[in-house]
Design a protein around this motif. Structure first.
Motif, mmCIF file in Angstrom:
data_model
loop_
_atom_site.group_PDB
_atom_site.id
_atom_site.type_symbol
_atom_site.label_atom_id
_atom_site.label_comp_id
_atom_site.label_asym_id
_atom_site.label_seq_id
_atom_site.Cartn_x
_atom_site.Cartn_y
_atom_site.Cartn_z
ATOM 1 N N TRP A 165 31.623 85.692 33.835
ATOM 2 C CA TRP A 165 30.867 85.514 32.586
ATOM 3 C C TRP A 165 29.368 85.533 32.847
ATOM 4 O O TRP A 165 28.891 84.962 33.823
ATOM 5 C CB TRP A 165 31.264 84.202 31.912
ATOM 6 C CG TRP A 165 32.656 84.208 31.382
ATOM 7 C CD1 TRP A 165 33.806 84.017 32.086
ATOM 8 C CD2 TRP A 165 33.050 84.439 30.027
ATOM 9 N NE1 TRP A 165 34.896 84.102 31.254
ATOM 10 C CE2 TRP A 165 34.466 84.361 29.976
ATOM 11 C CE3 TRP A 165 32.350 84.692 28.847
ATOM 12 C CZ2 TRP A 165 35.185 84.522 28.804
ATOM 13 C CZ3 TRP A 165 33.070 84.858 27.674
ATOM 14 C CH2 TRP A 165 34.464 84.776 27.658
ATOM 15 N N SER A 222 29.630 85.201 18.982
ATOM 16 C CA SER A 222 29.441 86.592 19.384
ATOM 17 C C SER A 222 28.293 86.726 20.363
ATOM 18 O O SER A 222 28.374 87.459 21.337
ATOM 19 C CB SER A 222 29.179 87.475 18.156
ATOM 20 O OG SER A 222 30.315 87.558 17.331
ATOM 21 N N GLN A 260 35.758 78.328 22.775
ATOM 22 C CA GLN A 260 35.724 79.762 22.502
ATOM 23 C C GLN A 260 36.290 80.122 21.138
ATOM 24 O O GLN A 260 35.771 81.010 20.480
ATOM 25 C CB GLN A 260 36.500 80.514 23.591
ATOM 26 C CG GLN A 260 36.358 82.023 23.537
ATOM 27 C CD GLN A 260 36.961 82.702 24.743
ATOM 28 O OE1 GLN A 260 37.479 82.057 25.653
ATOM 29 N NE2 GLN A 260 36.878 84.025 24.781
ATOM 30 N N ARG A 261 37.334 79.393 20.673
ATOM 31 C CA ARG A 261 37.996 79.780 19.430
ATOM 32 C C ARG A 261 38.163 78.573 18.504
ATOM 33 O O ARG A 261 38.183 77.427 18.958
ATOM 34 C CB ARG A 261 39.365 80.408 19.729
ATOM 35 C CG ARG A 261 39.259 81.604 20.670
ATOM 36 C CD ARG A 261 40.579 82.332 20.833
ATOM 37 N NE ARG A 261 40.444 83.383 21.825
ATOM 38 C CZ ARG A 261 39.891 84.567 21.597
ATOM 39 N NH1 ARG A 261 39.431 84.838 20.388
ATOM 40 N NH2 ARG A 261 39.799 85.471 22.553
ATOM 41 N N GLN A 278 40.424 82.245 15.960
ATOM 42 C CA GLN A 278 39.329 83.190 15.795
ATOM 43 C C GLN A 278 38.166 82.816 16.716
ATOM 44 O O GLN A 278 37.888 81.643 16.955
ATOM 45 C CB GLN A 278 38.845 83.206 14.331
ATOM 46 C CG GLN A 278 39.924 83.607 13.341
ATOM 47 C CD GLN A 278 40.434 85.018 13.572
ATOM 48 O OE1 GLN A 278 39.656 85.961 13.729
ATOM 49 N NE2 GLN A 278 41.753 85.161 13.603
ATOM 50 N N GLY A 279 37.462 83.847 17.213
ATOM 51 C CA GLY A 279 36.324 83.591 18.088
ATOM 52 C C GLY A 279 35.197 82.899 17.343
ATOM 53 O O GLY A 279 34.806 83.328 16.248
ATOM 54 N N GLU A 334 33.634 89.259 24.332
ATOM 55 C CA GLU A 334 33.958 87.849 24.152
ATOM 56 C C GLU A 334 32.722 86.977 24.373
ATOM 57 O O GLU A 334 31.775 87.375 25.048
ATOM 58 C CB GLU A 334 35.057 87.430 25.129
ATOM 59 C CG GLU A 334 36.377 88.163 24.958
ATOM 60 C CD GLU A 334 37.106 87.733 23.701
ATOM 61 O OE1 GLU A 334 37.081 86.530 23.370
ATOM 62 O OE2 GLU A 334 37.691 88.601 23.026
ATOM 63 N N ALA A 335 32.749 85.774 23.812
ATOM 64 C CA ALA A 335 31.661 84.811 24.017
ATOM 65 C C ALA A 335 32.239 83.407 23.978
ATOM 66 O O ALA A 335 33.272 83.157 23.337
ATOM 67 C CB ALA A 335 30.582 84.973 22.943
ATOM 68 N N LYS A 336 31.589 82.477 24.661
ATOM 69 C CA LYS A 336 32.063 81.097 24.680
ATOM 70 C C LYS A 336 30.909 80.171 25.050
ATOM 71 O O LYS A 336 29.838 80.608 25.471
ATOM 72 C CB LYS A 336 33.202 80.927 25.690
ATOM 73 C CG LYS A 336 32.786 81.092 27.145
ATOM 74 C CD LYS A 336 33.945 80.789 28.094
ATOM 75 C CE LYS A 336 33.515 80.919 29.559
ATOM 76 N NZ LYS A 336 34.601 80.546 30.488
ATOM 77 N N ILE A 386 28.671 85.310 27.743
ATOM 78 C CA ILE A 386 29.316 86.483 27.180
ATOM 79 C C ILE A 386 30.039 87.244 28.280
ATOM 80 O O ILE A 386 29.677 87.153 29.457
ATOM 81 C CB ILE A 386 28.304 87.412 26.476
ATOM 82 C CG1 ILE A 386 27.196 87.840 27.447
ATOM 83 C CG2 ILE A 386 27.723 86.753 25.246
ATOM 84 C CD1 ILE A 386 26.249 88.870 26.867
ATOM 85 N N GLN A 387 31.077 87.975 27.876
ATOM 86 C CA GLN A 387 31.810 88.848 28.798
ATOM 87 C C GLN A 387 32.471 89.934 27.968
ATOM 88 O O GLN A 387 33.389 89.678 27.199
ATOM 89 C CB GLN A 387 32.879 88.075 29.585
ATOM 90 C CG GLN A 387 33.659 88.950 30.563
ATOM 91 C CD GLN A 387 34.917 88.263 31.062
ATOM 92 O OE1 GLN A 387 35.544 87.505 30.328
ATOM 93 N NE2 GLN A 387 35.288 88.510 32.297
#
Length: 564
Positions: free
Chosen positions: A401, A451, A441-442, A447-448, A424-426, A420-421
């Motif tokens: 990440w 962003s 993350q969700r 749902q994510g 995806e983002a977290k 971010i990767q």
């Protein structure tokens, strides 16, 4: 999601405490205990000059007397409870006093109510200032002891393994010496036996030759030769004598489990009586928590001003834009631009040091509780630390990440990182030692949540507040990672720099409207502030509750007072 337009805000929602006098919108500072009426300084003066109210008790707002709730009498439903019967200790109305409490004495219920409220507030203060902090300190102590016990047990296990390895090496060495000695003895004995083999082989060859010779004599027709040779060679050499070798004998070692325990060591529990944890006296804790009490009192009295008041400004040398600001200790700050320059200055704008990073527009640096700067390196996927002696070390590796934003908690020292990767983002939480403890993350529907979490901060209640540029929203989750709300602006917002203050306000730069939006901690819009000829991008609040705003079109930082 909680996003409100101005028309949706209820009329009771105020972003700062206003005077209660009709058509007066000035900041409330005082309170009339007789009228139960908040007022500004000017209205207070008029109130005290009026013949009808000159004898009223007017006090600072935070010292106000609480108004008695309007509670109707159960017996006389058209009357309100407004007296306390001292003999019966029950609230009564005027009719009850006449009918059922003849000859009794009465006290004004509002006065008693205010006294009881004061007792409650005092108890709340004791709980918040002594019992809760002391219990939390004891809880922290148990956790520290738990970590210490784990370290001690790890150390004991390591010592046990080291002792066993040491003994094993000694056993291996001794066994190797013994085997070497046996090998040498075997070699010597086999050499002896080999020589005896040769001796017997030679003797057998001699005998075979002798037999052949005698056979030749028997077949010979020359009798003289037979007579002469038989007479001369009739003697046979004796069989050689040899000795049978004596092999070594192995005597097995004699040992018990206790003998091995003596060699390897043992674990014992000291015969020591556990000591009670120290509980500090309330007076001591009160003294130590004086600053905390002052901050708590400040939280109760500070209100949001209707506009920003400029206090001063300063310039950050070397860079030509201020995209992110991290305040450190002793009046020092770090500011960064969009091309990786990271500069430390004092509050007069004097340069103290400069480093080059690969950071960009994000909030990629923060100052820890210890005063160290940590910053993200998204290219190498690590987080670096700059200690106060200016040495730079690798602190955390983030795996696959890319870390883009970072914030060090003022509550517990945890480190929050936006990453971010691919698509995806977290947000990942690390403790102050760099151990990963949480990933967000969700949402609860899978749902994510994020962003592009390019700026991140934490509110006073532990909520994690993130500027997400691609979602055009401020995304807020609680400390457990549950989604609380997403703020999408008054129409639309391109959020950049974000911070919170001592009373829980969320302040965020809106790049779309070139203003600073202010929300309460529940996500309700309070106000929007613009700065003429200024393009806000980086935000932070100092320990004097001043707001520092960085300009992305110059190296200027403006400082504003916005709480009163």
């Amino acid at each position: 999601q909680m996003a409100f337009s101005k028309s949706q805000i209820p009329f009771t929602a105020q972003h700062y405490l206003v005077c209660g006098t009709e058509d007066c919108e000035k900041n409330c500072q005082f309170y009339c205990n007789d009228c139960h009426h908040p007022m500004c300084e000017q209205c207070r003066d008029e109130h005290q000059r009026s013949p009808d109210t000159r004898n009223h008790e007017v006090v600072p707002y935070q010292q106000r007397k609480r108004q008695l709730p309007e509670v109707k009498c159960h017996t006389h439903v058209n009357r309100y409870l407004d007296m306390l019967c001292e003999q019966c200790q029950v609230p009564v109305c005027s009719k009850c006093a006449i009918k059922d409490h003849g000859g009794h004495t009465f006290t004004d219920l509002e006065t008693v109510y205010a006294e009881k409220c004061g007792v409650c507030l005092n108890e709340i203060n004791k709980i918040e200032e002594y019992f809760l902090p002391t219990s939390q300190d004891l809880l922290k102590s148990t956790k520290e002891d738990s970590n210490e016990i784990k370290k001690i047990m790890d150390s004991i296990r390591a010592s046990m393994k080291a002792e066993a390895e040491s003994l094993k090496r000694m056993v291996d060495a001794l066994t190797s010496d013994n085997i070497k000695q046996v090998n040498e003895q075997e070699k010597s004995l086999l050499q002896l036996l080999n020589s005896q083999d040769k001796k017997y082989n030679d003797y057998i060859s001699y005998l075979n030759e002798l037999v052949k010779k005698f056979h030749d004599y028997l077949s010979s027709k020359n009798l003289q030769i037979l007579m002469d040779e038989i007479t001369k060679n009739l003697k046979i050499d004796p069989i050689p004598e040899t000795t049978k070798p004596v092999p070594p004998v192995f005597t097995a070692g004699q040992y018990s489990k206790e003998d091995v325990t003596k060699l390897l060591g043992r674990v014992t529990v000291p015969d020591t009586k556990p000591v009670n944890r120290e509980i500090k006296p309330m007076e001591t804790v009160s003294t130590h928590n004086k600053q905390d009490r002052e901050k708590s009192a400040m939280k109760q009295t500070l209100s949001l001003s209707s506009s920003f008041t400029k206090v001063r400004e300063y310039k950050v040398p070397v860079i030509d834009s201020v995209h992110h600001i991290s305040l450190g200790k002793s009046g020092r700050l770090w500011a960064s631009d969009h091309i990786g320059n990271l500069v430390q200055t004092d509050l007069q704008g004097n340069q103290l040091q400069k480093i080059q990073t690969n950071g960009r527009f994000e909030g990629h640096h923060t100052v820890t509780q210890d005063g160290d700067l940590i910053f993200t390196d998204r290219k190498n996927k690590v987080i670096n630390r700059i200690k106060q002696d200016n040495t730079i070390t690798e602190f955390i590796k983030t795996g696959d990440w890319e870390p883009i934003s970072i914030h060090s908690s003022r509550i517990n020292g945890d480190i929050l990182v936006g990453m971010i990767q691919g698509g995806e983002a977290k947000v990942t939480r690390y403790n102050k030692t760099g151990k990963e403890i949480q990933n967000i993350q969700r949402d609860n529907k899978g749902q994510g949540l994020y962003s592009d979490p390019h700026f991140i901060t934490e509110n006073i209640n532990g909520d994690i507040c993130t500027s997400d540029y691609k979602k055009h929203a401020v995304v807020v989750v609680n400390k457990s990672g549950q989604h609380i709300f997403s703020y999408k602006g008054q129409g639309s917002i391109f959020p950049f720099g974000i911070c919170t203050d001592i009373v829980g306000h969320i302040l965020v730069c809106d790049d779309n409207n070139i203003k600073v939006d202010i929300l309460d901690q529940d996500g309700q819009f309070l106000s929007q502030q613009g700065v003429i000829f200024f393009y806000p991008r980086g935000l932070c609040v100092d320990d004097k509750n001043n707001l520092h705003v960085g300009n992305y079109q110059s190296n200027t930082v403006m400082v504003f007072k916005y709480l009163f």
